[in-house]
Design a protein around this motif. Structure first.
Motif, PDB file in Angstrom:
ATOM      1  N   LYS A  48       0.238   9.552  10.273  1.00  0.00           N
ATOM      2  CA  LYS A  48       1.696  10.043   9.800  1.00  0.00           C
ATOM      3  C   LYS A  48       2.542   8.882   9.314  1.00  0.00           C
ATOM      4  O   LYS A  48       3.425   9.068   8.393  1.00  0.00           O
ATOM      5  CB  LYS A  48       2.707  10.691  11.048  1.00  0.00           C
ATOM      6  N   ARG A  49       2.657   7.629  10.035  1.00  0.00           N
ATOM      7  CA  ARG A  49       3.378   6.565   9.528  1.00  0.00           C
ATOM      8  C   ARG A  49       2.782   6.079   8.203  1.00  0.00           C
ATOM      9  O   ARG A  49       3.691   5.725   7.303  1.00  0.00           O
ATOM     10  CB  ARG A  49       3.259   5.503  10.449  1.00  0.00           C
ATOM     11  N   GLU A  50       1.347   6.394   7.966  1.00  0.00           N
ATOM     12  CA  GLU A  50       1.054   5.530   6.761  1.00  0.00           C
ATOM     13  C   GLU A  50       1.318   6.530   5.635  1.00  0.00           C
ATOM     14  O   GLU A  50       1.650   6.413   4.508  1.00  0.00           O
ATOM     15  CB  GLU A  50      -0.403   5.501   6.802  1.00  0.00           C
ATOM     16  N   LEU A  51       1.285   7.662   6.006  1.00  0.00           N
ATOM     17  CA  LEU A  51       1.575   8.898   4.961  1.00  0.00           C
ATOM     18  C   LEU A  51       3.045   8.802   4.493  1.00  0.00           C
ATOM     19  O   LEU A  51       3.474   8.683   3.223  1.00  0.00           O
ATOM     20  CB  LEU A  51       1.149  10.332   5.273  1.00  0.00           C
ATOM     21  N   HIS A  52       3.857   8.646   5.530  1.00  0.00           N
ATOM     22  CA  HIS A  52       5.316   8.418   5.404  1.00  0.00           C
ATOM     23  C   HIS A  52       5.586   7.401   4.553  1.00  0.00           C
ATOM     24  O   HIS A  52       6.479   7.559   3.616  1.00  0.00           O
ATOM     25  CB  HIS A  52       6.150   8.554   6.578  1.00  0.00           C
ATOM     26  N   ALA A  53       5.081   6.215   4.763  1.00  0.00           N
ATOM     27  CA  ALA A  53       5.436   4.919   4.061  1.00  0.00           C
ATOM     28  C   ALA A  53       4.975   5.317   2.260  1.00  0.00           C
ATOM     29  O   ALA A  53       5.377   4.669   1.864  1.00  0.00           O
ATOM     30  CB  ALA A  53       4.655   4.029   4.605  1.00  0.00           C
ATOM     31  N   MET A  92       4.709   8.028   0.654  1.00  0.00           N
ATOM     32  CA  MET A  92       5.233   9.544  -0.125  1.00  0.00           C
ATOM     33  C   MET A  92       6.678   9.211  -0.465  1.00  0.00           C
ATOM     34  O   MET A  92       7.403   8.312   0.085  1.00  0.00           O
ATOM     35  CB  MET A  92       5.108  10.824   0.951  1.00  0.00           C
ATOM     36  N   ASN A  93       7.087  10.202  -1.306  1.00  0.00           N
ATOM     37  CA  ASN A  93       8.492  10.152  -1.624  1.00  0.00           C
ATOM     38  C   ASN A  93       9.020  11.427  -0.960  1.00  0.00           C
ATOM     39  O   ASN A  93       8.412  12.494  -1.354  1.00  0.00           O
ATOM     40  CB  ASN A  93       8.564  10.357  -3.077  1.00  0.00           C
ATOM     41  N   THR A  94       9.827  11.359   0.129  1.00  0.00           N
ATOM     42  CA  THR A  94      10.096  12.561   0.789  1.00  0.00           C
ATOM     43  C   THR A  94      11.183  13.516  -0.118  1.00  0.00           C
ATOM     44  O   THR A  94      11.119  14.854   0.376  1.00  0.00           O
ATOM     45  CB  THR A  94      10.885  12.110   2.017  1.00  0.00           C
ATOM     46  N   VAL A  95      11.585  13.345  -1.061  1.00  0.00           N
ATOM     47  CA  VAL A  95      12.311  14.061  -1.753  1.00  0.00           C
ATOM     48  C   VAL A  95      11.433  14.993  -2.699  1.00  0.00           C
ATOM     49  O   VAL A  95      11.824  15.978  -2.986  1.00  0.00           O
ATOM     50  CB  VAL A  95      13.559  13.295  -2.727  1.00  0.00           C
ATOM     51  N   HIS A  96      10.468  14.436  -3.450  1.00  0.00           N
ATOM     52  CA  HIS A  96       9.589  14.996  -4.379  1.00  0.00           C
ATOM     53  C   HIS A  96       8.286  15.579  -3.754  1.00  0.00           C
ATOM     54  O   HIS A  96       7.689  16.413  -4.223  1.00  0.00           O
ATOM     55  CB  HIS A  96       9.247  14.228  -5.652  1.00  0.00           C
ATOM     56  N   ASP A  97       7.651  14.824  -2.700  1.00  0.00           N
ATOM     57  CA  ASP A  97       6.295  15.281  -2.331  1.00  0.00           C
ATOM     58  C   ASP A  97       6.257  16.015  -1.014  1.00  0.00           C
ATOM     59  O   ASP A  97       7.270  16.218  -0.281  1.00  0.00           O
ATOM     60  CB  ASP A  97       5.550  13.826  -1.907  1.00  0.00           C
ATOM     61  N   HIS A  98       5.206  16.433  -0.851  1.00  0.00           N
ATOM     62  CA  HIS A  98       5.053  17.466   0.484  1.00  0.00           C
ATOM     63  C   HIS A  98       3.689  17.375   1.068  1.00  0.00           C
ATOM     64  O   HIS A  98       2.702  17.404   0.198  1.00  0.00           O
ATOM     65  CB  HIS A  98       5.395  18.952   0.016  1.00  0.00           C
ATOM     66  N   ILE A  99       3.601  17.155   2.202  1.00  0.00           N
ATOM     67  CA  ILE A  99       2.438  17.127   3.034  1.00  0.00           C
ATOM     68  C   ILE A  99       2.616  17.722   4.349  1.00  0.00           C
ATOM     69  O   ILE A  99       3.456  17.851   4.875  1.00  0.00           O
ATOM     70  CB  ILE A  99       2.167  15.624   3.704  1.00  0.00           C
ATOM     71  N   ARG A 100       1.309  18.720   4.534  1.00  0.00           N
ATOM     72  CA  ARG A 100       1.424  19.562   5.348  1.00  0.00           C
ATOM     73  C   ARG A 100       0.403  19.254   6.698  1.00  0.00           C
ATOM     74  O   ARG A 100      -0.792  18.973   5.973  1.00  0.00           O
ATOM     75  CB  ARG A 100       1.446  21.172   5.197  1.00  0.00           C
ATOM     76  N   ASP A 136       1.135  18.151  -1.696  1.00  0.00           N
ATOM     77  CA  ASP A 136       1.289  18.274  -2.915  1.00  0.00           C
ATOM     78  C   ASP A 136       2.407  17.003  -3.362  1.00  0.00           C
ATOM     79  O   ASP A 136       3.307  16.810  -3.064  1.00  0.00           O
ATOM     80  CB  ASP A 136       2.375  19.571  -3.125  1.00  0.00           C
ATOM     81  N   ILE A 137       1.800  16.041  -4.287  1.00  0.00           N
ATOM     82  CA  ILE A 137       2.289  14.822  -4.436  1.00  0.00           C
ATOM     83  C   ILE A 137       2.584  14.834  -6.092  1.00  0.00           C
ATOM     84  O   ILE A 137       1.499  15.273  -6.943  1.00  0.00           O
ATOM     85  CB  ILE A 137       1.168  13.523  -4.031  1.00  0.00           C
ATOM     86  N   THR A 138       3.741  14.772  -6.474  1.00  0.00           N
ATOM     87  CA  THR A 138       4.232  14.669  -7.793  1.00  0.00           C
ATOM     88  C   THR A 138       3.403  13.432  -8.606  1.00  0.00           C
ATOM     89  O   THR A 138       3.546  13.743  -9.690  1.00  0.00           O
ATOM     90  CB  THR A 138       5.670  14.947  -7.778  1.00  0.00           C
ATOM     91  N   ASP A 139       3.505  12.371  -8.128  1.00  0.00           N
ATOM     92  CA  ASP A 139       3.395  11.206  -8.957  1.00  0.00           C
ATOM     93  C   ASP A 139       1.756  10.738  -8.763  1.00  0.00           C
ATOM     94  O   ASP A 139       1.290  10.691  -7.464  1.00  0.00           O
ATOM     95  CB  ASP A 139       4.115  10.090  -8.609  1.00  0.00           C
ATOM     96  N   ASN A 140       0.966  10.577  -9.678  1.00  0.00           N
ATOM     97  CA  ASN A 140      -0.397  10.200  -9.717  1.00  0.00           C
ATOM     98  C   ASN A 140      -0.680   8.759  -9.040  1.00  0.00           C
ATOM     99  O   ASN A 140      -1.374   8.716  -8.379  1.00  0.00           O
ATOM    100  CB  ASN A 140      -0.926   9.855 -11.104  1.00  0.00           C
ATOM    101  N   ARG A 141       0.165   8.046  -9.128  1.00  0.00           N
ATOM    102  CA  ARG A 141       0.098   6.617  -8.384  1.00  0.00           C
ATOM    103  C   ARG A 141       0.252   6.618  -6.760  1.00  0.00           C
ATOM    104  O   ARG A 141      -0.650   6.273  -5.907  1.00  0.00           O
ATOM    105  CB  ARG A 141       1.023   5.600  -8.760  1.00  0.00           C
ATOM    106  N   ARG A 142       1.251   7.676  -6.526  1.00  0.00           N
ATOM    107  CA  ARG A 142       1.315   8.049  -5.005  1.00  0.00           C
ATOM    108  C   ARG A 142       0.408   8.873  -4.482  1.00  0.00           C
ATOM    109  O   ARG A 142      -0.314   8.585  -3.477  1.00  0.00           O
ATOM    110  CB  ARG A 142       2.614   8.599  -4.827  1.00  0.00           C
ATOM    111  N   ARG A 143      -0.289   9.541  -5.300  1.00  0.00           N
ATOM    112  CA  ARG A 143      -1.162  10.584  -4.997  1.00  0.00           C
ATOM    113  C   ARG A 143      -2.449   9.885  -4.657  1.00  0.00           C
ATOM    114  O   ARG A 143      -3.279  10.043  -3.665  1.00  0.00           O
ATOM    115  CB  ARG A 143      -1.552  11.551  -6.152  1.00  0.00           C
ATOM    116  N   ALA A 144      -2.797   8.903  -5.427  1.00  0.00           N
ATOM    117  CA  ALA A 144      -4.047   8.015  -5.298  1.00  0.00           C
ATOM    118  C   ALA A 144      -3.851   7.210  -3.888  1.00  0.00           C
ATOM    119  O   ALA A 144      -4.785   7.102  -3.213  1.00  0.00           O
ATOM    120  CB  ALA A 144      -4.209   6.866  -6.320  1.00  0.00           C
ATOM    121  N   ARG A 145      -2.615   6.810  -3.775  1.00  0.00           N
ATOM    122  CA  ARG A 145      -2.384   5.899  -2.450  1.00  0.00           C
ATOM    123  C   ARG A 145      -2.541   6.738  -1.288  1.00  0.00           C
ATOM    124  O   ARG A 145      -3.079   6.464  -0.178  1.00  0.00           O
ATOM    125  CB  ARG A 145      -1.058   5.323  -2.418  1.00  0.00           C
ATOM    126  N   ILE A 146      -1.937   8.273  -1.224  1.00  0.00           N
ATOM    127  CA  ILE A 146      -2.172   9.204  -0.134  1.00  0.00           C
ATOM    128  C   ILE A 146      -3.469   9.228  -0.158  1.00  0.00           C
ATOM    129  O   ILE A 146      -4.120   9.440   1.037  1.00  0.00           O
ATOM    130  CB  ILE A 146      -1.204  10.305  -0.604  1.00  0.00           C
TER     131      ILE A 146
END
Length: 93
Positions: free
Chosen positions: A49-54, A56-64, A10-20
């Motif tokens: 996990k390293r790439e996803l963490h780099a 994402m925004n850990t305050v607003h986004d969530h990856i399970r 669940d990624i809140t920003d379109n640009r970050r979502r595209a990168r994820i």
């Protein structure tokens, strides 16, 4: 050794979502809009996990990330459009 992984986000920003999405496409198969699955080795999982963490925004986004045992993976049921991630006949390292 590989395990079968399901990754949902669940990624809140379109640009970050595209990168994820770009990161995940290198490791797994999209099975729904925000869900990927695939066979991933332990070393590739650490890299993923390293790439996803780099990205994402850990305050607003969530990856399970969920792993399934070999027997559980065989019991996955699906209905409708889509396909499951298959164990590849070969792997590129």
């Amino acid at each position: 050794m590989q395990a079968f992984w399901i990754i949902a986000y669940d990624i809140t920003d379109n640009r970050r979502r595209a990168r994820i999405d770009r990161v995940l496409k290198n490791y797994a198969v999209r099975v729904q809009e925000s869900v990927f699955e695939g066979w991933i080795s332990h070393s590739r999982l650490r890299q993923l996990k390293r790439e996803l963490h780099a990205e994402m925004n850990t305050v607003h986004d969530h990856i399970r990330l969920y792993t399934l045992c070999h027997w559980c993976e065989g019991a996955i049921k699906s209905q409708g459009k889509g396909r499951r991630a298959e164990d590849a006949d070969y792997y590129l390292f």
